[in-house]
Design a protein around this motif. Structure first.
Motif, PDB file in Angstrom:
ATOM      1  N   VAL A 195       0.844  -1.197   0.000  1.00 47.86           N
ATOM      2  CA  VAL A 195       0.000   0.000   0.000  1.00 47.86           C
ATOM      3  C   VAL A 195       0.878   1.246   0.000  1.00 47.86           C
ATOM      4  CG1 VAL A 195      -1.698   1.338   1.322  1.00 47.86           C
ATOM      5  CG2 VAL A 195      -1.920  -1.145   1.130  1.00 47.86           C
ATOM      6  N   GLY A 196       0.518   2.180  -0.836  1.00 47.38           N
ATOM      7  CA  GLY A 196       1.233   3.454  -0.900  1.00 47.38           C
ATOM      8  C   GLY A 196       0.260   4.602  -1.062  1.00 47.38           C
ATOM      9  N   ILE A 197       0.650   5.776  -0.589  1.00 46.98           N
ATOM     10  CA  ILE A 197      -0.196   6.966  -0.684  1.00 46.98           C
ATOM     11  C   ILE A 197       0.661   8.150  -1.124  1.00 46.98           C
ATOM     12  CG2 ILE A 197      -1.606   8.629   0.599  1.00 46.98           C
ATOM     13  CD1 ILE A 197      -2.465   6.369   2.426  1.00 46.98           C
ATOM     14  N   SER A 198       0.146   8.881  -2.092  1.00 50.13           N
ATOM     15  CA  SER A 198       0.789  10.113  -2.548  1.00 50.13           C
ATOM     16  C   SER A 198      -0.212  11.252  -2.427  1.00 50.13           C
ATOM     17  CB  SER A 198       1.252   9.986  -4.002  1.00 50.13           C
ATOM     18  OG  SER A 198       2.186   8.930  -4.142  1.00 50.13           O
ATOM     19  N   ILE A 199       0.262  12.394  -1.956  1.00 50.07           N
ATOM     20  CA  ILE A 199      -0.577  13.584  -1.839  1.00 50.07           C
ATOM     21  C   ILE A 199       0.108  14.722  -2.569  1.00 50.07           C
ATOM     22  CG2 ILE A 199      -1.574  15.274  -0.246  1.00 50.07           C
ATOM     23  CD1 ILE A 199      -1.858  13.068   1.802  1.00 50.07           C
TER      24      ILE A 199
ATOM     25  N   THR B  50       3.189  -3.120   3.966  1.00 52.93           N
ATOM     26  CA  THR B  50       2.592  -4.457   4.019  1.00 52.93           C
ATOM     27  C   THR B  50       2.529  -4.955   5.453  1.00 52.93           C
ATOM     28  OG1 THR B  50       3.397  -5.028   1.802  1.00 52.93           O
ATOM     29  CG2 THR B  50       2.833  -6.854   3.284  1.00 52.93           C
ATOM     30  N   PHE B  51       1.350  -5.375   5.893  1.00 58.09           N
ATOM     31  CA  PHE B  51       1.224  -6.055   7.184  1.00 58.09           C
ATOM     32  C   PHE B  51      -0.171  -6.661   7.300  1.00 58.09           C
ATOM     33  CE2 PHE B  51      -0.621  -1.963   8.352  1.00 58.09           C
ATOM     34  CZ  PHE B  51      -1.619  -2.297   9.247  1.00 58.09           C
TER      35      PHE B  51
ATOM     36  N   ARG C 256      -6.883   6.627   7.105  1.00 56.91           N
ATOM     37  CA  ARG C 256      -7.940   7.058   6.172  1.00 56.91           C
ATOM     38  C   ARG C 256      -8.054   6.109   4.986  1.00 56.91           C
ATOM     39  NH1 ARG C 256     -10.152  11.746   7.546  1.00 56.91           N
ATOM     40  NH2 ARG C 256      -8.998  13.255   8.809  1.00 56.91           N
ATOM     41  N   ALA C 257      -6.922   5.572   4.553  1.00 52.27           N
ATOM     42  CA  ALA C 257      -6.953   4.599   3.445  1.00 52.27           C
ATOM     43  C   ALA C 257      -7.661   3.323   3.876  1.00 52.27           C
ATOM     44  CB  ALA C 257      -5.531   4.297   2.980  1.00 52.27           C
ATOM     45  N   ILE C 258      -7.321   2.817   5.063  1.00 49.85           N
ATOM     46  CA  ILE C 258      -7.954   1.590   5.561  1.00 49.85           C
ATOM     47  C   ILE C 258      -9.455   1.792   5.724  1.00 49.85           C
ATOM     48  CG2 ILE C 258      -8.085  -0.014   7.511  1.00 49.85           C
ATOM     49  CD1 ILE C 258      -5.080   0.463   7.951  1.00 49.85           C
ATOM     50  N   LEU C 259      -9.843   2.983   6.171  1.00 52.66           N
ATOM     51  CA  LEU C 259     -11.260   3.275   6.397  1.00 52.66           C
ATOM     52  C   LEU C 259     -11.985   3.687   5.119  1.00 52.66           C
ATOM     53  CD1 LEU C 259     -10.844   5.239   9.758  1.00 52.66           C
ATOM     54  CD2 LEU C 259     -11.791   2.936   9.479  1.00 52.66           C
ATOM     55  N   GLY C 260     -11.252   3.709   3.995  1.00 49.24           N
ATOM     56  CA  GLY C 260     -11.875   4.019   2.708  1.00 49.24           C
ATOM     57  C   GLY C 260     -12.160   5.481   2.481  1.00 49.24           C
ATOM     58  N   GLN C 261     -11.418   6.360   3.139  1.00 49.41           N
ATOM     59  CA  GLN C 261     -11.674   7.803   3.045  1.00 49.41           C
ATOM     60  C   GLN C 261     -10.798   8.508   2.017  1.00 49.41           C
ATOM     61  OE1 GLN C 261     -11.303   9.346   7.023  1.00 49.41           O
ATOM     62  NE2 GLN C 261     -13.049   8.191   7.804  1.00 49.41           N
TER      63      GLN C 261
ATOM     64  N   THR D  60      -7.842   7.844  -1.517  1.00 50.88           N
ATOM     65  CA  THR D  60      -7.362   6.886  -2.511  1.00 50.88           C
ATOM     66  C   THR D  60      -5.945   6.425  -2.165  1.00 50.88           C
ATOM     67  OG1 THR D  60      -6.549   8.699  -3.900  1.00 50.88           O
ATOM     68  CG2 THR D  60      -8.778   7.878  -4.336  1.00 50.88           C
ATOM     69  N   TYR D  61      -5.590   5.258  -2.652  1.00 47.94           N
ATOM     70  CA  TYR D  61      -4.279   4.668  -2.403  1.00 47.94           C
ATOM     71  C   TYR D  61      -3.994   3.684  -3.527  1.00 47.94           C
ATOM     72  CZ  TYR D  61      -7.218   0.798  -0.830  1.00 47.94           C
ATOM     73  OH  TYR D  61      -8.172  -0.195  -0.793  1.00 47.94           O
ATOM     74  N   HIS D  62      -2.764   3.239  -3.609  1.00 45.18           N
ATOM     75  CA  HIS D  62      -2.477   2.126  -4.518  1.00 45.18           C
ATOM     76  C   HIS D  62      -2.000   0.939  -3.687  1.00 45.18           C
ATOM     77  CE1 HIS D  62       1.573   4.116  -4.384  1.00 45.18           C
ATOM     78  NE2 HIS D  62       1.968   2.856  -4.300  1.00 45.18           N
ATOM     79  N   GLY D  63      -2.108  -0.231  -4.260  1.00 43.60           N
ATOM     80  CA  GLY D  63      -1.853  -1.450  -3.510  1.00 43.60           C
ATOM     81  C   GLY D  63      -3.168  -2.130  -3.155  1.00 43.60           C
ATOM     82  N   GLU D  64      -3.106  -3.040  -2.220  1.00 37.31           N
ATOM     83  CA  GLU D  64      -4.293  -3.841  -1.868  1.00 37.31           C
ATOM     84  C   GLU D  64      -4.587  -3.761  -0.378  1.00 37.31           C
ATOM     85  OE1 GLU D  64      -5.909  -8.433  -2.440  1.00 37.31           O
ATOM     86  OE2 GLU D  64      -3.757  -8.062  -2.268  1.00 37.31           O
ATOM     87  N   ILE D  65      -5.849  -3.484  -0.034  1.00 35.47           N
ATOM     88  CA  ILE D  65      -6.315  -3.546   1.346  1.00 35.47           C
ATOM     89  C   ILE D  65      -7.514  -4.481   1.381  1.00 35.47           C
ATOM     90  CG2 ILE D  65      -7.277  -2.292   3.312  1.00 35.47           C
ATOM     91  CD1 ILE D  65      -5.814   0.188   2.379  1.00 35.47           C
ATOM     92  N   LEU D  66      -7.359  -5.604   2.055  1.00 34.22           N
ATOM     93  CA  LEU D  66      -8.422  -6.599   2.172  1.00 34.22           C
ATOM     94  C   LEU D  66      -8.956  -6.577   3.597  1.00 34.22           C
ATOM     95  CD1 LEU D  66     -10.062  -9.061   1.139  1.00 34.22           C
ATOM     96  CD2 LEU D  66      -8.136 -10.502   1.871  1.00 34.22           C
ATOM     97  N   LYS D  67     -10.247  -6.300   3.746  1.00 32.45           N
ATOM     98  CA  LYS D  67     -10.880  -6.252   5.064  1.00 32.45           C
ATOM     99  C   LYS D  67     -11.914  -7.359   5.167  1.00 32.45           C
ATOM    100  CE  LYS D  67     -11.798  -1.895   4.240  1.00 32.45           C
ATOM    101  NZ  LYS D  67     -12.279  -0.491   4.343  1.00 32.45           N
ATOM    102  N   GLU D  68     -11.704  -8.260   6.122  1.00 35.76           N
ATOM    103  CA  GLU D  68     -12.606  -9.387   6.307  1.00 35.76           C
ATOM    104  C   GLU D  68     -13.655  -9.137   7.384  1.00 35.76           C
ATOM    105  OE1 GLU D  68      -9.982 -12.618   7.140  1.00 35.76           O
ATOM    106  OE2 GLU D  68      -9.520 -12.990   5.024  1.00 35.76           O
ATOM    107  N   ALA D  69     -13.587  -7.978   8.019  1.00 39.30           N
ATOM    108  CA  ALA D  69     -14.528  -7.664   9.099  1.00 39.30           C
ATOM    109  C   ALA D  69     -14.775  -6.157   9.120  1.00 39.30           C
ATOM    110  CB  ALA D  69     -13.984  -8.138  10.445  1.00 39.30           C
TER     111      ALA D  69
END
Length: 243
Positions: free
Chosen positions: A10-14, A24-25, A48-53, A55-64
Motif C-alpha cells: 500500500v502506498g499513498i501520494s498527496i 505491508t502487514f 484514512r486509506a484503511i477506512l476508505g476515506q 485513494t491509495y495504490h496497492g491492496e487492502i483486504l478487510k474481512e470484518a
C-alpha cells in the motif's frame, strides 16, 4: 474463524509527494497493535486509506467491519444521550456506557464537553456500531495512563481489536504489539520488549525513550537489574528489592 485486515504494498501520494510506499502487514482479530511513526510520515493517511476515506495504490483486504476515530471536535448542541441514541438501549448497556464516560449525567451537550470527554463520546459512537476493528488516531493525549488502560480493557471486553497510531513511544507500551513506520514501510515490529531492545534504531528515528525506560536500559547494561521494565512502578519495586 479469525478475521483479519491485510495490506499489501500500500502506498499513498498527496499532491505528487509520496508519503510512503510498499506498506505491508496483517492485522488479526485479538491482536491489539500500536503503530508509531514520526510526525508527517503518513500515519493518519494510512488510517484514512484503511477506512476508505482516501485513494491509495496497492491492496487492502478487510474481512470484518472497521470503524475509526480521527481527530475531531463535536459541534452538535444536543445531549450525550441523544447524540448516541442511548434511549434506544437497554438499561444495562446504557449504564455500561455511562460508566465508561465517567459522568454523573448523560444530559450534558456534547459540544460543551472537554476534549477528553468528546473523545470518549466519539469512541462510544463507533463502539455502538459493533465493529470488529477500531482504529484510533493519536487521540489519548488528554488521558491518564490509568484511563488509557481502562479504555483498552473496555474495548477488549467487547471483543474489539484496537489499532492505535501515535508518535508517543510511551503510549505504544500499553499495547502488546508495536509496528514502527517509516516512509519506506514497516521498519521494525514485534512485542514492546523486542522493539525497545532496538534502542539505537528508535533514537535514530527520533523517538525519545521515557526516562524510566532509559534508566532501566542503562541499569541493565551494567547488570544492576536483570530485566527491562515497561512502567516506572515495576522499576521502582525492583530497585527496592535490589537494595
Amino acid at each position: 474463524m479469525t478475521k483479519q485486515i491485510h495490506l499489501q504494498n500500500v502506498g499513498i501520494s498527496i499532491k505528487n509527494r509520496v508519503l510512503f510506499d510498499h506498506f505491508t502487514f496483517d492485522l488479526c482479530e485479538g491482536s491489539n497493535v500500536c503503530l508509531i511513526g514520526s510526525e508527517g510520515v503518513g500515519k493518519t493517511s494510512l488510517l484514512r486509506a484503511i477506512l476508505g476515506q482516501i485513494t491509495y495504490h496497492g491492496e487492502i483486504l478487510k474481512e470484518a467491519t472497521c470503524r475509526g476515530v480521527l481527530k475531531d471536535n463535536l459541534k452538535d448542541d444536543i445531549s450525550i444521550i441523544d447524540y448516541l441514541h442511548l434511549d434506544q438501549l437497554d438499561e444495562e448497556t446504557k449504564q455500561e456506557m455511562q460508566t465508561f464516560l465517567d459522568l454523573k449525567s448523560l444530559l450534558y451537550p456534547v459540544n460543551k464537553l472537554t476534549k477528553k470527554y468528546q473523545i470518549k463520546v466519539l469512541i462510544l459512537e463507533q463502539v455502538l456500531q459493533n465493529p470488529r476493528f477500531l482504529f484510533l488516531d493519536d487521540i489519548l493525549f488528554d488521558f491518564s495512563n490509568r484511563e488509557k488502560k481502562e479504555l483498552i480493557s473496555f474495548l477488549q471486553k467487547r471483543e474489539i481489536t484496537t489499532f492505535y497510531v501515535t508518535s508517543n513511544l510511551e503510549d505504544a507500551l500499553l499495547f502488546s504489539y508495536i509496528l514502527v513506520m517509516g516512509h519506506e514501510g514497516i521498519l521494525m515490529e514485534g512485542s514492546a520488549m523486542a522493539v525497545l531492545k532496538e534502542e539505537k534504531i528508535l533514537k535514530r528515528l527520533g523517538f525519545s525513550l521515557p526516562f524510566f525506560l532509559d534508566l532501566s536500559l542503562q541499569l541493565k547494561s551494567y547488570d544492576l537489574i536483570h530485566d527491562i521494565y515497561l512502567n516506572p512502578k515495576e522499576l521502582t519495586e525492583n530497585l527496592w528489592k535490589f537494595n
